[in-house]
Every structure is written in C-alpha cells, then in structure tokens.
Write a protein that holds these residues in place. Structure first.
Motif: not given
Length: 584
Positions: A10-14, A18-22, A81-92, A207-214
């Motif tokens: 998993v890649t380190k992030k401060i 992962p659930e609360s980061c947004v 105004g701006a509406v935020a979804g989850s990481v890389f996911a559309s807001p509902p 967040p909480g995951q390894p790199p998406l590709f090599e």
C-alpha cells in the motif's frame, strides 16, 4: 506463492482513514479559506452569501483526488459552488441536486452546471439537472471533454484540465452579467477549440491501495487520464524537449493549428511533478509553439486537475480563434477570488526580451595593482605552491567524495576538483606579482567555478584575505598570517561556524594557531608546526559533533569519519606549507 504474499504494498499517505479522507480534505479547504462555506452532508462547497446576486451561478465538481479541482476553484469570478464525490468517483445525484438548489437560492439568474465527460458524471449530474428543472429551477448543463487520446470515442474525449478553462470562462461571464443561454453557447464553442494530451512517469494510488498500474523506470505512459488510468501507449523516456514536442505535435494536428494562430496554454501538474520540471516544460512548450509561429498569449502552469500523486503532466491548448479569441482572452484575464486559479496579472504576454545587463557587475580586467608586490623569486614560489596545492586537490577527489557521502551530498571532492582545475587554468597566464590581486581572482574563481556552499565559503575567505593584503605594507610571514586570520574571521562571521563545530575551520584554526605560536622560532619551524597541526585538526573532526554546516542536519551516526571540508583544507595547506618549507 499466495495472493496475499504477492500483493503490492500500500502506498503511504498522510491521512486519517481511507474512508474519511474526502470529508477531511473538504474540512481542510474551508479551514484554510474560511470565506468558503462547507455543506458537509452533501460534500458541497460554496461562496458565502446571504443576498441574491441576480446573476448566473456556476457549479462544477466530480470525483475527489484532483485537488485543487474543484473545491479550490470556488470564488467570485470562477465557481460559485463545487460538489465532491469519493476519490475518482462521481458524486451522487442527490448531492449535485443540493448544490444546484443551494446556488439557485442566491443566484436567480440561473445555474450552469459544468459536467466532465465521464459516464458517471454525465448520468449523475444529468439526472440532477433534470430533477432541478422539474422542480422549477432555472438550470442548464454543459458536458465538456477535450482529451486527444480518447477523442475517437463515440461520446468524445474525456474531460481533462481543460474543464478548468470552462470554470474561468463561465465564472467571468457570470460576473459580467451574461445570461444563462449566452454563457452556455459561448462556453460550448470553446469546447470545440481546445485539446489536451499528457504523459505520466508513475502511477498514483487510491488511499489505502497499491499503485494502480506498473510502469518501467525508463518508460512513460502517453495519454494517461486524471483518474489514475494508464495511457494508450507506453513509450521510452525522453528529454523534456522531446516529450513536449511529441505532445504538441499531436495537439496541433488535432486542432489544425497553423502559423499565426493564437493560443492560451494550460500545463497541468498531475500531482507529483516538481516545480523545476514544470518550469522546464513551460519553457519548452513556449519555445516549440513559437518555432511553429504560433502565438503564445498565456501560459498557466501548476496544479489544476491532478491525479493524486501521479508523476506527470498534461498540456491543454485553447485556440483563441478569430471569432471568440479576444473575448476568451478577456475572460481568462478577468479577476477571480478562487485560490486555485494559477493565472493573474503576471501571466500576461510580454514580448520584451529577457537579457542581462553585462555592464552592471562587469569585473575590471585591468585592475590596478594593490598592496605590496612579490619579488621575482617570491612569484615563482607563490605560483609553484598554488600549482602543487591544486594538483593535490584533484588527486584527492575520490577521498573527499567518500568522506562527504555520509553527511553531505557526496560531491565535496568534485567541487574542490572544479576549483583546482580552474586555478590551474588561471595560473597558466596569470601574473602573481600582487598577492592582493591573486587572492581576489581566486575568490572570483571559487564563486563562479566552484559554486555552491563550498564556493561561497572559499570565496568569502579569499576575498577577506585579499582585502587584508590591500592594506599591508610588506609581504612577509606576519602579513600572510594576518590575511589568514582575516579569512577565518569572514568564514566564521558569514558561515556561522567556529572552531570545534566540525568544519574546515578546525583545520585552518589549528594550523594558524600553531603557525603564530611557532613563528618566533623561525619560519621553517612555524611551517612544520602548522602542517602538523592542520593534519591533527582534520583528524580531530572525526570525533566531533557537527554544530554547523550540512553535517549538523543529520544524525550523529553519519558523521563518524573526518569532515570532508576539514580534510580538503588539510590537503591544500600541506602542499603549500611543504612547498615553502623546502625553500627555507
């Protein structure tokens, strides 16, 4: 091997989780900029207002992980105004609908919603717009996408950093009082006049995951997306010039740009690219476009629509065409309070050349003789001593680099070698009749050829020694000692180090003290004692705690050997002192 054993780390992030980061990210935006309003249950950020502006409001947004997009682009003159979804996911849909309703409450001119050309955003934002219309709200949507790499898709290219151009254009039009239909029409025309393409050198990770590709160390991905997608093609790494040229060739062809056309350029940092790299990319972009006789009206470079920590960049060109170009440029130049916008007054095109005033700090090649002079015999000894010292400094490159590798950047030997080689070159033609002038020239050489911190230290010391000789009456052991002490004083004053701090001053001070104490016993004795003391001073630094210089910034375990600077001073002092001693 089990799947668990083969998983990438998993890649380190401060972050907290992962659930609360947004949500934590959004709290951070408004903590930093309290004049923005967070609507936490719906992940919406708006400008603070209590009255109806009577104008059109602009709403943007999409998945998180692209910061400052989109919450950092809220402010008068850009998004309302701006509406935020989850990481890389559309807001509902519900969150988008809330954003529309919140903006319409204080902007009765209507709401234009900028929608990124992704399936999730098209569906969720589109449904929210239709629900808002059913509820009687005045709202229009505009789908934008300008990616060259995916332009062959049925729905058109993906939305990349060019989406931020729409925030700026629409926000400026809204501030100027344009109505909803006009804003949408003019912005839609801009979508046909822009194109984006980029590369990445490494993948990002959720967040909480390894790199998406090599991707291999010597490769880059062409056409990488802002959602961590790999590109359309793997390519070998090239120089900044080669990479920029390759990208721009495809964008120019896509937009069918020709000589004389005008463009605004956006260079988007995908998250992990250094300022140095971005500046180099900007320079190469400007040079390449100008080589094609394309007029670069503006360059906006920085973090715009990132992809977490992805190392890479995108270039977006907006063709400032004859129909709308002047208007678009006016809108881009319009002021905005949005903190994430990377343009401003300093971005405006200026055709005045970049050049130096070579007369400003011009050195006087015919500097007048200053201070006492050396006899012919003394000049030969002076030149031979300096020559031997420089030659020995070159020989000790590897040793000094090794000593420097633990607590510095391992280049002490390289740096001193540069200085030594420049001295040898200087001595081939230089007159050494006046020590004051020679020491001054050596200080200049240290500054220009040696460079860095070491160059600054040597330059300071040598210039102080030069000034000492400028006021001397004769050249003798005492005047040399006075110059020596003046050099150490200057180094200590400006460098902040003192004897005992594990620097070159430990060598210089030990040798100078021994020389001064032994001088009454004769010059030869003083030279020998100074040489011995210099050696002991350099060796003693191995047991010292670094209190100044670069070594003071690292743990004590890295400073168990001699200080490289102290050993370097011992090297050239030994050569000079023994050369003089042989003539006594």
């Amino acid at each position: 091997m089990s799947s668990r054993m083969s998983r990438k780390p998993v890649t380190k992030k401060i972050i907290n989780t992962p659930e609360s980061c947004v949500d934590d990210n959004l709290r951070g935006v408004v903590a930093t900029y309290p004049m923005l309003q967070l609507h936490p249950k719906h992940r919406v950020i708006t400008v603070r207002t209590k009255v109806d502006s009577k104008r059109v409001a602009v709403l943007g947004g999409g998945g998180s992980g692209h910061e400052p997009f989109a919450g950092g682009l809220v402010g008068n003159g850009m998004l309302d105004g701006a509406v935020a979804g989850s990481v890389f996911a559309s807001p509902p849909t519900g969150h988008v609908l809330y954003g529309i309703a919140q903006l319409y409450k204080y902007n009765s001119g209507g709401v234009i919603v900028i929608i990124g050309n992704y399936t999730g955003d098209r569906l969720n934002f589109g449904k929210a717009i239709e629900k808002a219309k059913i509820a009687g709200l005045k709202v229009e949507g505009l789908i934008v996408g300008e990616d060259v790499a995916s332009s062959h898709n049925k729905t058109g290219g993906r939305s990349m950093c060019g989406e931020v151009y729409f925030y700026k254009l629409c926000g400026a039009m809204a501030e100027k009082g344009y109505d909803l239909a006009s804003i949408r029409k003019i912005a839609a025309e801009a979508n046909e006049s822009m194109a984006t393409l980029g590369v990445c050198l490494s993948a990002c990770s959720l967040p909480g995951q390894p790199p998406l590709f090599e991707i291999a160390d010597d490769e880059m991905e062409l056409g990488a997306g802002v959602h961590g997608e790999a590109g359309i093609k793997k390519m070998k790494m090239g120089t900044a010039k080669e990479t920029v040229s390759m990208i721009l060739d495809q964008i120019i062809a896509h937009l069918k740009l020709k000589s004389g056309d005008r463009v605004a350029v956006m260079i988007d940092n995908l998250g992990g690219t250094s300022f140095m790299e971005m500046n180099i990319i900007s320079a190469e972009t400007k040079d390449y476009l100008e080589s094609k006789k394309i007029v670069v009206e503006r360059i906006y470079s920085g973090h715009v629509k990132t992809s977490l920590e992805m190392h890479g960049f995108q270039i977006c060109l907006l063709h400032l065409n004859q129909t709308r170009g002047d208007l678009w440029l006016e809108l881009l130049d319009a002021p905005t309070a949005a903190v994430g916008w990377i343009g401003g007054a300093m971005s405006r095109r200026c055709d005045e050349p970049h050049e130096d005033d070579d007369t400003l700090l011009q050195s006087d090649a015919t500097k007048a003789a200053t201070g006492p002079s050396l006899s012919s015999t003394q000049q030969k000894l002076f030149k031979s001593s300096l020559t031997k010292a420089a030659e020995e400094m070159v020989k000790q490159e590897e040793l000094l680099n090794r000593l420097d590798s633990g607590c510095g950047d391992g280049d002490c030997g390289i740096t001193i070698k540069k200085f030594a080689l420049a001295i040898l070159s200087y001595l081939k033609t230089a007159s050494v009749e006046y020590p004051c002038n020679v020491l001054w020239e050596l200080s200049e050489i240290a500054e220009t050829d040696m460079g860095g911190t070491s160059g600054g230290i040597y330059s300071l010391g040598l210039s102080a020694a030069s000034q000492s000789f400028a006021s001397a009456n004769v050249v003798d052991a005492t005047s040399w000692l006075t110059a020596w002490e003046a050099a150490m004083h200057a180094i200590s004053t400006y460098g902040g180090a003192e004897p005992g701090d594990r620097t070159m001053l430990d060598t210089l001070h030990a040798a100078a003290t021994a020389f001064k104490q032994s001088l009454p016993k004769g010059l030869k004795t003083a030279l020998a004692q100074a040489d011995e003391a210099a050696e002991k001073g350099a060796r003693a630094t191995a047991g010292m705690t670094a209190r100044a210089g670069r070594a003071s910034y690292v743990a004590a375990g890295y400073t168990s050997d001699e200080d490289a600077g102290a050993r370097g001073a011992a090297v050239w002092l030994h050569s000079i002192l023994t050369s003089i001693a042989h003539t006594c």
